[in-house]
Design an enzyme around this catalytic site. Structure first.
Site, PDB file in Angstrom:
ATOM      1  N   GLU A 107       7.370  53.746 -10.881  1.00 39.04           N
ATOM      2  CA  GLU A 107       5.936  53.863 -10.585  1.00 39.04           C
ATOM      3  C   GLU A 107       5.262  52.596 -11.067  1.00 39.04           C
ATOM      4  O   GLU A 107       5.737  51.968 -12.004  1.00 39.04           O
ATOM      5  CB  GLU A 107       5.308  55.020 -11.381  1.00 39.04           C
ATOM      6  CG  GLU A 107       5.836  56.368 -11.046  1.00 39.04           C
ATOM      7  CD  GLU A 107       5.431  57.395 -12.101  1.00 39.04           C
ATOM      8  OE1 GLU A 107       4.410  57.194 -12.799  1.00 39.04           O
ATOM      9  OE2 GLU A 107       6.152  58.383 -12.240  1.00 39.04           O
ATOM     10  N   LYS A 109       2.813  50.495 -13.226  1.00 46.39           N
ATOM     11  CA  LYS A 109       2.206  50.696 -14.543  1.00 46.39           C
ATOM     12  C   LYS A 109       0.742  50.287 -14.467  1.00 46.39           C
ATOM     13  O   LYS A 109       0.413  49.124 -14.249  1.00 46.39           O
ATOM     14  CB  LYS A 109       2.920  49.855 -15.595  1.00 46.39           C
ATOM     15  CG  LYS A 109       2.409  50.119 -16.992  1.00 46.39           C
ATOM     16  CD  LYS A 109       3.274  49.409 -18.014  1.00 46.39           C
ATOM     17  CE  LYS A 109       2.897  49.798 -19.427  1.00 46.39           C
ATOM     18  NZ  LYS A 109       1.512  49.507 -19.757  1.00 46.39           N
ATOM     19  N   ASP A 111      -2.982  49.510 -15.659  1.00 45.06           N
ATOM     20  CA  ASP A 111      -3.592  48.979 -16.869  1.00 45.06           C
ATOM     21  C   ASP A 111      -4.946  49.642 -17.073  1.00 45.06           C
ATOM     22  O   ASP A 111      -5.976  49.127 -16.666  1.00 45.06           O
ATOM     23  CB  ASP A 111      -3.744  47.461 -16.726  1.00 45.06           C
ATOM     24  CG  ASP A 111      -3.981  46.803 -18.058  1.00 45.06           C
ATOM     25  OD1 ASP A 111      -3.762  47.466 -19.090  1.00 45.06           O
ATOM     26  OD2 ASP A 111      -4.387  45.634 -18.080  1.00 45.06           O
ATOM     27  N   TYR A 216       0.296  60.863 -13.945  1.00 41.55           N
ATOM     28  CA  TYR A 216       1.715  60.530 -13.780  1.00 41.55           C
ATOM     29  C   TYR A 216       2.642  61.396 -14.621  1.00 41.55           C
ATOM     30  O   TYR A 216       3.833  61.177 -14.676  1.00 41.55           O
ATOM     31  CB  TYR A 216       1.961  59.046 -14.069  1.00 41.55           C
ATOM     32  CG  TYR A 216       1.277  58.522 -15.326  1.00 41.55           C
ATOM     33  CD1 TYR A 216       1.616  58.988 -16.581  1.00 41.55           C
ATOM     34  CD2 TYR A 216       0.282  57.550 -15.223  1.00 41.55           C
ATOM     35  CE1 TYR A 216       0.992  58.507 -17.711  1.00 41.55           C
ATOM     36  CE2 TYR A 216      -0.348  57.062 -16.353  1.00 41.55           C
ATOM     37  CZ  TYR A 216       0.005  57.550 -17.598  1.00 41.55           C
ATOM     38  OH  TYR A 216      -0.625  57.079 -18.717  1.00 41.55           O
ATOM     39  N   LYS A 304       7.495  44.752 -17.751  1.00 40.25           N
ATOM     40  CA  LYS A 304       6.225  44.017 -17.644  1.00 40.25           C
ATOM     41  C   LYS A 304       6.423  42.768 -16.796  1.00 40.25           C
ATOM     42  O   LYS A 304       7.320  41.976 -17.067  1.00 40.25           O
ATOM     43  CB  LYS A 304       5.752  43.598 -19.045  1.00 40.25           C
ATOM     44  CG  LYS A 304       5.308  44.764 -19.915  1.00 40.25           C
ATOM     45  CD  LYS A 304       3.889  45.174 -19.562  1.00 40.25           C
ATOM     46  CE  LYS A 304       3.135  45.714 -20.743  1.00 40.25           C
ATOM     47  NZ  LYS A 304       2.242  44.897 -21.434  1.00 40.25           N
ATOM     48  N   CYS A 398     -32.889  26.546 -15.057  1.00 40.81           N
ATOM     49  CA  CYS A 398     -32.133  27.156 -13.968  1.00 40.81           C
ATOM     50  C   CYS A 398     -31.754  26.102 -12.931  1.00 40.81           C
ATOM     51  O   CYS A 398     -32.619  25.363 -12.448  1.00 40.81           O
ATOM     52  CB  CYS A 398     -32.957  28.253 -13.311  1.00 40.81           C
ATOM     53  SG  CYS A 398     -32.181  28.918 -11.832  1.00 40.81           S
ATOM     54  N   CYS A 401     -33.912  26.833  -9.659  1.00 40.33           N
ATOM     55  CA  CYS A 401     -35.374  26.785  -9.554  1.00 40.33           C
ATOM     56  C   CYS A 401     -36.042  26.052 -10.709  1.00 40.33           C
ATOM     57  O   CYS A 401     -37.266  25.989 -10.778  1.00 40.33           O
ATOM     58  CB  CYS A 401     -35.940  28.201  -9.450  1.00 40.33           C
ATOM     59  SG  CYS A 401     -35.842  29.105 -11.001  1.00 40.33           S
ATOM     60  N   CYS A 416     -32.117  33.460 -15.817  1.00 41.75           N
ATOM     61  CA  CYS A 416     -33.285  32.818 -15.250  1.00 41.75           C
ATOM     62  C   CYS A 416     -34.330  33.920 -15.079  1.00 41.75           C
ATOM     63  O   CYS A 416     -34.075  34.903 -14.388  1.00 41.75           O
ATOM     64  CB  CYS A 416     -32.927  32.203 -13.897  1.00 41.75           C
ATOM     65  SG  CYS A 416     -34.395  31.809 -12.940  1.00 41.75           S
ATOM     66  N   CYS A 422     -37.031  32.530  -7.632  1.00 42.54           N
ATOM     67  CA  CYS A 422     -35.843  31.682  -7.800  1.00 42.54           C
ATOM     68  C   CYS A 422     -34.983  31.822  -6.538  1.00 42.54           C
ATOM     69  O   CYS A 422     -34.551  32.914  -6.195  1.00 42.54           O
ATOM     70  CB  CYS A 422     -35.049  32.120  -9.029  1.00 42.54           C
ATOM     71  SG  CYS A 422     -33.434  31.348  -9.130  1.00 42.54           S
TER      72      CYS A 422
HETATM   73  S1  IVH Z   1       4.491  57.414 -18.350  1.00 39.73           S
HETATM   74  C1  IVH Z   1       5.597  59.579 -22.555  1.00 39.73           C
HETATM   75  N1  IVH Z   1       3.628  56.147 -16.224  1.00 39.73           N
HETATM   76  O1  IVH Z   1       1.274  52.728 -20.205  1.00 39.73           O
HETATM   77  C2  IVH Z   1       5.018  58.355 -21.931  1.00 39.73           C
HETATM   78  N2  IVH Z   1       2.669  55.582 -18.323  1.00 39.73           N
HETATM   79  O2  IVH Z   1       2.272  51.041 -22.346  1.00 39.73           O
HETATM   80  C3  IVH Z   1       4.498  58.664 -20.602  1.00 39.73           C
HETATM   81  N3  IVH Z   1       0.916  53.886 -18.185  1.00 39.73           N
HETATM   82  O3  IVH Z   1       1.190  55.198 -22.699  1.00 39.73           O
HETATM   83  C4  IVH Z   1       3.939  57.463 -19.992  1.00 39.73           C
HETATM   84  N4  IVH Z   1       0.992  53.615 -16.004  1.00 39.73           N
HETATM   85  O4  IVH Z   1      -0.814  55.017 -20.986  1.00 39.73           O
HETATM   86  C5  IVH Z   1       3.520  56.287 -17.557  1.00 39.73           C
HETATM   87  N5  IVH Z   1       2.937  55.166 -14.238  1.00 39.73           N
HETATM   88  C6  IVH Z   1       2.842  55.289 -15.564  1.00 39.73           C
HETATM   89  C7  IVH Z   1       1.924  54.534 -16.332  1.00 39.73           C
HETATM   90  C8  IVH Z   1       1.862  54.703 -17.711  1.00 39.73           C
HETATM   91  C9  IVH Z   1       0.401  53.246 -17.123  1.00 39.73           C
HETATM   92  C10 IVH Z   1       0.457  53.666 -19.562  1.00 39.73           C
HETATM   93  C11 IVH Z   1       0.479  54.899 -20.425  1.00 39.73           C
HETATM   94  C12 IVH Z   1       1.456  54.570 -21.500  1.00 39.73           C
HETATM   95  C13 IVH Z   1       1.314  53.086 -21.557  1.00 39.73           C
HETATM   96  C14 IVH Z   1       2.456  52.418 -22.280  1.00 39.73           C
END
Ligand code: IVH
Length: 662
Positions: A107, A109, A111, A216, A304, A398, A401, A416, A422
């Site tokens: 999946e 990740k 942010d 998730y 990452k 500015c 203007c 400004c 302006c």
């Molecule tokens: S699974 C038991 N899936 O990344 C841990 N986490 O750096 C379950 N995160 O703590 C986490 N996308 O807050 C999971 N597709 C994803 C995620 C994800 C972002 C976050 C989550 C986790 C953190 C770790």
């Protein structure tokens, strides 16, 4: 003390400092990648010199702490973090350790900010942040204001359901907020975290700014008869919980690596920030046996992505003036290829950042494109300086203007103050006025706005309605026909709903959300203008900042003249539409899906509203009609399942009587 011990001490202090900024203050000073590399260096040293290691240091626990603002929530199942890997070898080693051959679920990740949602018999009853993993913050009320958090599950499962996921802000929302508000966020994650962790009296900003959520993790999945992570995602989707579409079951580590490289560039199209891939063992019946460390499960890991970087020269720092007068420095770079595109501009956020990074014009700089669309300057190559580099100073006047710039004591931004004339603010203001959320005037984009303002023919918003056809032809060097179309579009825009007009005015901090609360509450312009600050802030969802801004707007003579103009020109000055005696859609809720052929969705929604109806973005048991355009997707299926009436675009038009549509 030897050099290793002293470097470790230094790293402990650095990491502690930056973790505090990131988790507790939501305002980091270094990028996630830089933070990760500090942690990696420390981990390496700790492995080699365990005698100097601090066992109870925060890197051995889950990050984040609990804020006093919120009640505390105990997590029955701890909310863990994930271990990170940075290449395919580390990934192979990770899964080698648990002797697993897959399948895996990959999946993206996200942010964002981790949250847990609890449902009792299908009703959303509690939401919390991760906090320290065991005790989090109760943010139920705030999550109630996040549209994509379902308040009720489809096919309500009985008993308690807990799901976990990530609250995020889309890039579209993030850019809109940073462009048009005094509040400047470093990145979407901070914007999401800062927005969600609001006190009760300020939580109106949550609905206004707009957050999203993806789930998730289905806690105790087996109790629902769910035995794989893939089925857990499907289960959540079927119960109305939003899950990402960017995931796949991978049979082997080779497949996983393929997924990782496929999404390395495709992730930029997702519209929200992702910084890696989470790889989970699909068979969740084995998770308990495999177990977890104190801070992360052993059955999942985060890969990452490396940040994309390049070196180039900083040619200039330009100042852009936003709609509300906020000055933002922009770096002009010698063009360089980065993350699949040619880059020649970088965001500099604000003057403090330039000062902190000691960025000078002429410097060789390292630019990085994290998932953000606008790249940023990481640092400066100080060694290659020649002495000819020029320090940047925020201008005192500015650039558009020449008004004197102000910096309010409680604001980071320079502004400004010349709202009325302006040209830079006028261009932005006009562009916003004509935008979809505003009067939705097709054919008026940024270029044309610049020309209109530069010509001196448009000094205030209402002026565009008073231009002659010859003015347009001259300005745009366009054919008569095109000019006629613009005039027709302008005429059409006069009958847009009252809420569009209030949005289009560009009152600071009033977006379409606040505009709709204001118009619903006051019903017409007269009542809105007469209201004092406390009347305005008594509206549920409107806080003191918006109240002050609205009140000030209607105390200004120029603005009052403008409103009078609009009224004389026949704009809608109330939510009731006098030309339509019937509110025939009163009490009806419409959901649109797929592409409509005769109008945009915004227009369709405006029509529904002008006949007294409502629209919603997702199908629920309360939906009266789903209007299905071409290529309608999951909403169609969901409507079928719930037995909701599905009608075609034509049937919708017939329903509101196409003759009377403007
Ligand atoms: S699974 C038991 N899936 O990344 C841990 N986490 O750096 C379950 N995160 O703590 C986490 N996308 O807050 C999971 N597709 C994803 C995620 C994800 C972002 C976050 C989550 C986790 C953190 C770790």
């Amino acid at each position: 003390m030897n050099i290793f011990e002293s470097r470790m001490n230094e790293l402990y202090a650095l990491i502690e400092h930056h973790a505090g900024l990131y988790y507790d203050k939501d305002s980091p000073e270094i990028s996630d990648a830089e933070y990760d590399s500090l942690v990696r260096e420390l981990n390496e040293l700790e492995r080699n010199y365990p005698q100097y290691a601090r066992k109870d240091f925060l890197t051995h626990k889950v990050g984040g702490s609990v804020n006093e603002l919120f009640a505390k929530v105990n997590h029955d199942v701890p909310m863990l973090s994930l271990d990170n890997v940075f290449d395919s070898d580390e990934l192979a080693k990770f899964f080698g350790r648990i002797d697993s051959t897959g399948p895996f679920v990959c999946e993206m990740k996200i942010d964002g900010l981790a949250v847990s949602l609890i449902y009792e018999n299908g009703i959303f009853v509690q939401g919390s942040t991760r906090g320290n993993g065991h005790v989090g913050e109760d943010v139920t009320e705030n999550l109630m204001l996040v549209d994509s958090v379902p308040k009720k599950l489809i096919n309500a499962p009985s008993g308690k359901i807990e799901v976990r996921g990530e609250v995020l802000m889309t890039l579209e929302r993030f850019n809109a907020i940073n462009q048009n508000s005094t509040k400047q966020f470093a990145n979407p994650r901070n914007a999401a975290a800062g927005t969600l962790r609001q006190s009760a009296k300020n939580n109106h900003v949550i609905a206004e700014r707009g957050l999203d959520v993806f789930l998730y993790y289905l806690v105790n999945a087996q109790a629902q008869g769910v035995n794989t992570q893939n089925d857990a995602l499907v289960w959540m989707h079927e119960h109305g919980l939003p899950v990402q579409s960017a995931y796949r079951v991978c049979e082997s580590l080779d497949d996983v690596n393929e997924f990782i490289s496929q999404w390395q560039n495709e992730r930029y199209k997702l519209g929200y920030i992702t910084d890696g891939v989470v790889i989970k063992l699909n068979d969740l019946t084995r998770w308990a046996d495999i177990g977890s460390t104190s801070h992360a499960p052993r059955w999942a890991v985060a890969y990452k992505y490396p940040p994309e970087e390049a070196r180039t020269r900083l040619l200039d720092i330009k100042i852009s003036v936003g709609r509300t007068g906020v000055l933002t420095p922009v770096a002009i770079l010698e063009p360089v290829r980065l993350g699949g595109t040619q880059v020649q501009r970088a965001g500099l956020h604000n003057a403090d950042e330039i000062e902190r990074k000691d960025i000078r014009v002429g410097d060789m700089v390292r630019v990085r494109k994290a998932a953000e669309i606008i790249p940023e300057i990481v640092d400066v190559d100080v060694d290659s300086r020649t002495g000819n580099e020029v320090k940047f100073m925020m201008p005192s006047r500015c650039p558009a203007c020449d008004s004197e710039i102000v910096r309010l004591p409680n604001e980071a931004a320079y502004r400004c103050p010349n709202r009325a004339s302006c040209p830079a603010q006028l261009v932005e203001g006009l562009k916003y006025f004509a935008s979809r959320a505003g009067m939705n005037i097709k054919g008026i984009g940024k270029k044309l706005c610049e020309k209109l303002i530069a010509s001196g023919k448009v000094k205030r918003l209402s002026d565009i309605y008073e231009l002659e056809i010859s003015d347009w032809i001259e300005l745009e060097k366009i054919a008569d026909k095109t000019a006629e179309n613009i005039l027709a579009e302008l005429e059409l825009s006069k009958s847009r709903p009252f809420v569009n007009l209030i949005t289009a005015l560009g009152i600071p901090d009033v977006g379409s959300g606040a505009a709709s609360l204001l118009t619903e509450h006051f019903g017409n312009l007269d009542a809105m203008m007469k209201a004092d600050e406390s009347d305005i802030s008594s509206i549920d969802g409107i806080g003191p900042v918006i109240a002050k801004s609205v009140h000030e707007f209607f105390r200004n003579d120029e603005n009052m003249k403008l409103m009078k103009k609009f009224s004389d020109m026949g704009f809608m000055m109330s939510i009731e539409n006098p030309s339509r005696e019937v509110r025939k859609l009163e009490g009806k809720i419409f959901v649109f899906t797929g592409a409509l052929s005769s109008m945009t969705r915004e227009k369709a929604s405006a029509l529904v509203k002008s006949f007294g109806g409502k629209t919603a973005s997702s199908v629920s048991s309360k939906t009266s009609y789903v209007v299905a355009g071409e290529n309608s997707g999951s909403k169609f299926t969901k409507a079928e399942k719930l037995g909701i009436k599905i009608i075609s675009e034509q049937e919708f038009l017939d329903m509101i009587d196409s003759e009377s549509i403007i």
